[in-house]
Design a protein around this motif. Structure first.
Motif, short mmCIF file in Angstrom:
data_model
loop_
_atom_site.label_atom_id
_atom_site.label_comp_id
_atom_site.label_asym_id
_atom_site.label_seq_id
_atom_site.Cartn_x
_atom_site.Cartn_y
_atom_site.Cartn_z
N CYS A 35 0.82 -1.22 0.00
CA CYS A 35 0.00 0.00 0.00
C CYS A 35 0.85 1.26 0.00
O CYS A 35 1.91 1.31 0.61
CB CYS A 35 -0.89 0.03 1.24
SG CYS A 35 -1.96 -1.39 1.40
N VAL A 36 0.33 2.29 -0.68
CA VAL A 36 0.92 3.62 -0.57
C VAL A 36 0.56 4.18 0.80
O VAL A 36 1.40 4.72 1.51
CB VAL A 36 0.41 4.54 -1.70
CG1 VAL A 36 0.90 5.96 -1.49
CG2 VAL A 36 0.84 4.01 -3.05
N SER A 37 -0.72 4.00 1.17
CA SER A 37 -1.18 4.36 2.51
C SER A 37 -2.46 3.59 2.81
O SER A 37 -3.11 3.07 1.90
CB SER A 37 -1.43 5.87 2.63
OG SER A 37 -2.54 6.25 1.86
N TYR A 38 -2.80 3.51 4.09
CA TYR A 38 -4.03 2.84 4.48
C TYR A 38 -4.55 3.47 5.77
O TYR A 38 -3.79 3.97 6.59
CB TYR A 38 -3.84 1.33 4.65
CG TYR A 38 -2.77 0.94 5.62
CD1 TYR A 38 -3.07 0.74 6.96
CD2 TYR A 38 -1.46 0.78 5.22
CE1 TYR A 38 -2.09 0.39 7.87
CE2 TYR A 38 -0.46 0.43 6.11
CZ TYR A 38 -0.78 0.24 7.44
OH TYR A 38 0.19 -0.10 8.33
N THR A 39 -5.87 3.46 5.88
CA THR A 39 -6.54 3.95 7.08
C THR A 39 -7.56 2.88 7.46
O THR A 39 -7.64 1.82 6.83
CB THR A 39 -7.27 5.28 6.83
OG1 THR A 39 -8.31 5.07 5.88
CG2 THR A 39 -6.32 6.35 6.31
N ASP A 40 -8.38 3.17 8.47
CA ASP A 40 -9.43 2.23 8.85
C ASP A 40 -10.52 2.14 7.78
O ASP A 40 -11.26 1.16 7.74
CB ASP A 40 -10.07 2.64 10.17
CG ASP A 40 -9.12 2.44 11.34
OD1 ASP A 40 -8.16 1.63 11.19
OD2 ASP A 40 -9.32 3.08 12.38
N ASP A 41 -10.61 3.15 6.90
CA ASP A 41 -11.67 3.19 5.89
C ASP A 41 -11.20 2.86 4.48
O ASP A 41 -11.99 2.37 3.67
CB ASP A 41 -12.31 4.58 5.86
CG ASP A 41 -12.98 4.92 7.17
OD1 ASP A 41 -13.57 4.02 7.80
OD2 ASP A 41 -12.90 6.09 7.58
N GLU A 42 -9.93 3.13 4.16
CA GLU A 42 -9.45 2.98 2.79
C GLU A 42 -8.06 2.38 2.72
O GLU A 42 -7.27 2.52 3.64
CB GLU A 42 -9.40 4.35 2.09
CG GLU A 42 -10.71 5.02 1.89
CD GLU A 42 -10.56 6.36 1.19
OE1 GLU A 42 -11.56 6.80 0.62
OE2 GLU A 42 -9.47 6.97 1.21
N ILE A 43 -7.80 1.75 1.56
CA ILE A 43 -6.46 1.30 1.21
C ILE A 43 -6.13 1.95 -0.12
O ILE A 43 -6.90 1.87 -1.07
CB ILE A 43 -6.40 -0.24 1.07
CG1 ILE A 43 -6.60 -0.90 2.42
CG2 ILE A 43 -5.09 -0.67 0.44
CD1 ILE A 43 -6.63 -2.41 2.37
N GLN A 44 -4.99 2.64 -0.19
CA GLN A 44 -4.58 3.31 -1.42
C GLN A 44 -3.38 2.59 -2.00
O GLN A 44 -2.40 2.32 -1.30
CB GLN A 44 -4.27 4.77 -1.15
CG GLN A 44 -5.49 5.53 -0.68
CD GLN A 44 -5.18 6.97 -0.34
OE1 GLN A 44 -4.04 7.34 -0.12
NE2 GLN A 44 -6.23 7.78 -0.29
N LEU A 45 -3.49 2.26 -3.32
CA LEU A 45 -2.46 1.51 -4.01
C LEU A 45 -2.00 2.25 -5.25
O LEU A 45 -2.79 2.94 -5.90
CB LEU A 45 -3.00 0.14 -4.45
CG LEU A 45 -3.60 -0.77 -3.39
CD1 LEU A 45 -4.31 -1.93 -4.04
CD2 LEU A 45 -2.53 -1.25 -2.45
#
Length: 94
Positions: A35-45
């Motif tokens: 992942c580039v970043s991740y939160t409790d709501d989203e995963i960004q790739l």
């Protein structure tokens, strides 16, 4: 460092695959390195050069991580295969 193919499976049946991800994480935490970043709501790739994907975590049903050969091991394996072919052809007189 090990290399992994990470597959994110969505509820809709679609999946996103990240290949040959280097990771020093263990077990179930490997997906985080894809992942580039991740939160409790989203995963960004970042899937390809310039292709960014945001996955909503409630719609992800499964994440698979499969250990694969790293780039160096692939190169060595290919060179060994080529040398095997060259030796076989040499033994045949070519």
């Amino acid at each position: 460092m090990k290399y992994y193919d990470i597959t994110f499976h969505e509820l809709s049946g679609k999946s996103v695959v990240k290949r040959s991800i280097p990771s020093s994480e263990n077990g179930f935490e490997v997906w985080k390195d894809a992942c580039v970043s991740y939160t409790d709501d989203e995963i960004q790739l970042l899937v390809n050069e310039g292709t960014y994907v945001t996955l909503k975590r409630p719609y992800i049903v499964r994440i698979d991580a499969k250990e694969v050969e790293g780039p160096v091991e692939k190169l060595v394996s290919r060179q060994d295969e080529i040398m095997g072919v060259v030796n076989t052809l040499s033994n045949m007189g070519f």
